[in-house]
Design a protein around this motif. Structure first.
Motif, PDB file in Angstrom:
ATOM      1  N   PHE A 128      -7.699  -1.326  -7.304  1.00 39.91           N
ATOM      2  CA  PHE A 128      -7.243  -0.128  -8.004  1.00 39.91           C
ATOM      3  C   PHE A 128      -8.050   1.080  -7.536  1.00 39.91           C
ATOM      4  N   ASP A 129      -9.349   0.871  -7.311  1.00 37.37           N
ATOM      5  CA  ASP A 129     -10.193   1.971  -6.828  1.00 37.37           C
ATOM      6  C   ASP A 129      -9.745   2.452  -5.449  1.00 37.37           C
ATOM      7  N   ASP A 130      -9.304   1.524  -4.578  1.00 39.07           N
ATOM      8  CA  ASP A 130      -8.779   1.911  -3.255  1.00 39.07           C
ATOM      9  C   ASP A 130      -7.538   2.783  -3.407  1.00 39.07           C
ATOM     10  N   VAL A 131      -6.624   2.359  -4.271  1.00 36.48           N
ATOM     11  CA  VAL A 131      -5.381   3.105  -4.486  1.00 36.48           C
ATOM     12  C   VAL A 131      -5.706   4.478  -5.062  1.00 36.48           C
ATOM     13  N   ARG A 132      -6.597   4.529  -6.041  1.00 35.12           N
ATOM     14  CA  ARG A 132      -6.988   5.813  -6.643  1.00 35.12           C
ATOM     15  C   ARG A 132      -7.593   6.740  -5.590  1.00 35.12           C
ATOM     16  N   ALA A 133      -8.473   6.215  -4.739  1.00 34.32           N
ATOM     17  CA  ALA A 133      -9.111   7.040  -3.703  1.00 34.32           C
ATOM     18  C   ALA A 133      -8.065   7.595  -2.729  1.00 34.32           C
ATOM     19  N   ARG A 134      -7.087   6.777  -2.336  1.00 36.08           N
ATOM     20  CA  ARG A 134      -6.031   7.269  -1.439  1.00 36.08           C
ATOM     21  C   ARG A 134      -5.190   8.336  -2.123  1.00 36.08           C
ATOM     22  N   ALA A 135      -4.897   8.142  -3.414  1.00 35.24           N
ATOM     23  CA  ALA A 135      -4.103   9.129  -4.150  1.00 35.24           C
ATOM     24  C   ALA A 135      -4.858  10.453  -4.248  1.00 35.24           C
ATOM     25  N   ILE A 136      -6.142  10.401  -4.540  1.00 34.42           N
ATOM     26  CA  ILE A 136      -6.941  11.627  -4.651  1.00 34.42           C
ATOM     27  C   ILE A 136      -7.029  12.320  -3.298  1.00 34.42           C
ATOM     28  N   ALA A 137      -7.241  11.554  -2.231  1.00 33.18           N
ATOM     29  CA  ALA A 137      -7.298  12.139  -0.893  1.00 33.18           C
ATOM     30  C   ALA A 137      -5.972  12.797  -0.537  1.00 33.18           C
ATOM     31  N   GLY A 138      -4.874  12.150  -0.868  1.00 29.26           N
ATOM     32  CA  GLY A 138      -3.553  12.715  -0.595  1.00 29.26           C
ATOM     33  C   GLY A 138      -3.313  13.975  -1.396  1.00 29.26           C
ATOM     34  N   LEU A 139      -3.737  13.993  -2.652  1.00 32.48           N
ATOM     35  CA  LEU A 139      -3.591  15.166  -3.489  1.00 32.48           C
ATOM     36  C   LEU A 139      -4.407  16.335  -2.927  1.00 32.48           C
ATOM     37  N   LYS A 140      -5.644  16.038  -2.524  1.00 31.41           N
ATOM     38  CA  LYS A 140      -6.497  17.096  -1.943  1.00 31.41           C
ATOM     39  C   LYS A 140      -5.867  17.650  -0.676  1.00 31.41           C
ATOM     40  N   GLN A 141      -5.341  16.763   0.165  1.00 36.03           N
ATOM     41  CA  GLN A 141      -4.698  17.211   1.419  1.00 36.03           C
ATOM     42  C   GLN A 141      -3.471  18.071   1.096  1.00 36.03           C
ATOM     43  N   SER A 142      -2.700  17.648   0.106  1.00 38.77           N
ATOM     44  CA  SER A 142      -1.507  18.399  -0.276  1.00 38.77           C
ATOM     45  C   SER A 142      -1.865  19.783  -0.800  1.00 38.77           C
ATOM     46  N   LEU A 143      -2.902  19.848  -1.626  1.00 36.07           N
ATOM     47  CA  LEU A 143      -3.326  21.139  -2.173  1.00 36.07           C
ATOM     48  C   LEU A 143      -3.866  22.051  -1.076  1.00 36.07           C
ATOM     49  N   ALA A 144      -4.570  21.462  -0.102  1.00 38.00           N
ATOM     50  CA  ALA A 144      -5.138  22.258   0.978  1.00 38.00           C
ATOM     51  C   ALA A 144      -4.069  22.813   1.913  1.00 38.00           C
ATOM     52  N   SER A 145      -2.978  22.055   2.078  1.00 34.70           N
ATOM     53  CA  SER A 145      -1.939  22.493   3.026  1.00 34.70           C
ATOM     54  C   SER A 145      -0.858  23.350   2.365  1.00 34.70           C
ATOM     55  N   GLY A 146      -0.875  23.428   1.055  1.00 35.28           N
ATOM     56  CA  GLY A 146       0.259  24.112   0.488  1.00 35.28           C
ATOM     57  C   GLY A 146       0.024  25.087  -0.534  1.00 35.28           C
TER      58      GLY A 146
END
Length: 146
Positions: A128-146
């Motif tokens: 679950f921690d792996d999935v959470r870390a990927r979700a947070i990384a994806g969210l950060k990338q999305s916020l940075a690009s948009g």
């Protein structure tokens, strides 16, 4: 019983009540319930369904006995918005966004999809921690690009 590789699927318009009616009729007709699979019809999940979410999982490719891949898709005349993607799919990053593309049209090393389960064997695990870390990384990338 049908061949074990074959099932009748009923999904559209199904509710708990219509599933019960269908099962009762199959039992009355002395047909095996192992012959049927139920899909997610519009009346299930408190009317929040695949149409509400504009999402459905469908077969999109098949491999013939000689190893060739053939596209599988649907193109309903009554609702073109329900057309499905044809052919083996890949997910690639384009302009910072994940997009679906035909597998044959992309560099396989760019495909973000990973096989995690094949032929009854789990090939990859994620905590679950792996999935959470990927979700947070994806969210950060999305916020940075948009």
């Amino acid at each position: 019983m049908l061949n074990p590789a074959v099932r009748v699927i009923q999904g559209d318009g199904m509710t708990l009540a219509t599933i019960r009616q269908l099962v009762d009729e199959m039992v009355r007709q002395r047909w095996s319930l192992d012959n049927i699979a139920f899909g997610m019809g519009g009346g299930l999940l408190q009317h929040v369904n695949r149409d509400t979410m504009r999402f459905a999982m469908k077969a999109n490719a098949m491999r013939t006995g000689d190893g060739q891949w053939k596209d599988v898709f649907k193109m309903p005349v009554s609702d073109p918005n329900k057309a499905s993607k044809a052919g083996r799919q890949a997910v690639v990053v384009k302009n910072g966004q994940l997009v679906a593309r035909k597998f044959d049209e992309v560099d396989p090393s760019d495909d973000q999809l990973k096989v995690v389960y094949r032929n009854g064997k789990l090939l990859e695990t994620s905590s679950f921690d792996d999935v959470r870390a990927r979700a947070i990384a994806g969210l950060k990338q999305s916020l940075a690009s948009g």
